[in-house]
Design an enzyme around this catalytic site. Sequence first.
Site, PDB file in Angstrom:
ATOM      1  N   ASP A  67       0.786  -1.180   0.151  1.00  0.00           N
ATOM      2  CA  ASP A  67       0.180   0.073  -0.104  1.00  0.00           C
ATOM      3  C   ASP A  67       0.932   1.372   0.126  1.00  0.00           C
ATOM      4  O   ASP A  67       2.070   1.359   0.352  1.00  0.00           O
ATOM      5  CB  ASP A  67      -0.901   0.041   1.180  1.00  0.00           C
ATOM      6  CG  ASP A  67      -0.160  -0.519   2.489  1.00  0.00           C
ATOM      7  OD1 ASP A  67       0.869  -0.250   2.595  1.00  0.00           O
ATOM      8  OD2 ASP A  67      -0.846  -1.439   3.292  1.00  0.00           O
ATOM      9  N   ASN A 136      -7.784  -3.294  14.231  1.00  0.00           N
ATOM     10  CA  ASN A 136      -9.190  -3.773  13.801  1.00  0.00           C
ATOM     11  C   ASN A 136      -9.189  -4.709  12.859  1.00  0.00           C
ATOM     12  O   ASN A 136     -10.417  -5.048  12.363  1.00  0.00           O
ATOM     13  CB  ASN A 136      -9.622  -2.348  13.312  1.00  0.00           C
ATOM     14  CG  ASN A 136      -8.946  -1.726  12.033  1.00  0.00           C
ATOM     15  OD1 ASN A 136      -8.372  -2.516  11.410  1.00  0.00           O
ATOM     16  ND2 ASN A 136      -9.643  -0.901  11.527  1.00  0.00           N
ATOM     17  N   HIS A 138      -7.535  -5.112  10.048  1.00  0.00           N
ATOM     18  CA  HIS A 138      -7.165  -5.024   8.867  1.00  0.00           C
ATOM     19  C   HIS A 138      -5.880  -5.679   8.076  1.00  0.00           C
ATOM     20  O   HIS A 138      -4.865  -5.779   9.110  1.00  0.00           O
ATOM     21  CB  HIS A 138      -6.960  -3.354   8.242  1.00  0.00           C
ATOM     22  CG  HIS A 138      -5.959  -2.652   9.129  1.00  0.00           C
ATOM     23  ND1 HIS A 138      -6.134  -1.598   9.851  1.00  0.00           N
ATOM     24  CD2 HIS A 138      -4.466  -2.841   8.600  1.00  0.00           C
ATOM     25  CE1 HIS A 138      -4.782  -1.076  10.040  1.00  0.00           C
ATOM     26  NE2 HIS A 138      -3.942  -1.828   9.519  1.00  0.00           N
ATOM     27  N   GLU A 143      -9.959  -2.195   5.374  1.00  0.00           N
ATOM     28  CA  GLU A 143     -10.446  -1.970   6.543  1.00  0.00           C
ATOM     29  C   GLU A 143     -11.565  -2.754   6.765  1.00  0.00           C
ATOM     30  O   GLU A 143     -12.077  -3.383   5.695  1.00  0.00           O
ATOM     31  CB  GLU A 143     -10.876  -0.279   6.520  1.00  0.00           C
ATOM     32  CG  GLU A 143      -9.757   0.400   6.165  1.00  0.00           C
ATOM     33  CD  GLU A 143      -8.931   0.704   7.773  1.00  0.00           C
ATOM     34  OE1 GLU A 143      -8.830  -0.312   8.540  1.00  0.00           O
ATOM     35  OE2 GLU A 143      -8.190   1.781   7.720  1.00  0.00           O
TER      36      GLU A 143
END
Length: 237
Positions: A67, A136, A138, A143
């Site tokens: 990313d 979380n 990811h 996400e």
Amino acid sequence: MDIVQVNSYEKLSNLAATYILSTIHSYKEPVLGLATGSTPIGMYNRLIELYINGEISFKDVTTFNLDEYVGVSRNNENSYYYYMNDVLFRQVDIEDRNIHLPNGNTQDLQQECISYESKINSKGPIHLQILGLGANGHIGFNEPGTSFESETHVVKLDHTTREANSRFFNSIYEVPDYAITMGIATIMRSQNILLLVSGEEKENAYYNLLNGDLSETFPASILQKHPNVTVIYNSNS
């Protein structure tokens, strides 16, 4: 999913580097998927040591990073392009033409996503993909709520992700709102996946990875479906 538990960050880093070393020695033209953040830094340091000692060469290696932030130039010290050059690329013998990261500072982000996915498909499969685990759930910047069928795409970063990454910036207000990331389907096409988990803030996510249901609300849960996943967990973080 193979779980390898270690009791120090140093052991996690050294073991992860050993997996990369083995991959590079197993293929004539190895293709690596690389990750950024704080967890892989020790692994990259170890790879540099192996290179200096003559135990590894990156001359025939091709890399694809997961990313990149949107709207951040490559010479900005907070870009992942800058990060990768700083922690690995400029210190080993990798060819510039074999280094690939999404360009988040382009005018046509959708075309960049299409182009990046095409590059991965043309050079791949990725032989070993390195992943970190977000608090979380990811993976990459995928996400919660991201489709398991997603390919390289632009994502709006969750507030918790921006908050976690704000430690690399002067404040959370400087953390970009968007990023380009490999999609979950892109990641899952890798032949082998190595997930690195270290840090107290990751313990709940690690528990959910092992014990939770398969759900797009917890993107890392898809790794349960991959045939060749190794998780290195630092239990003393």
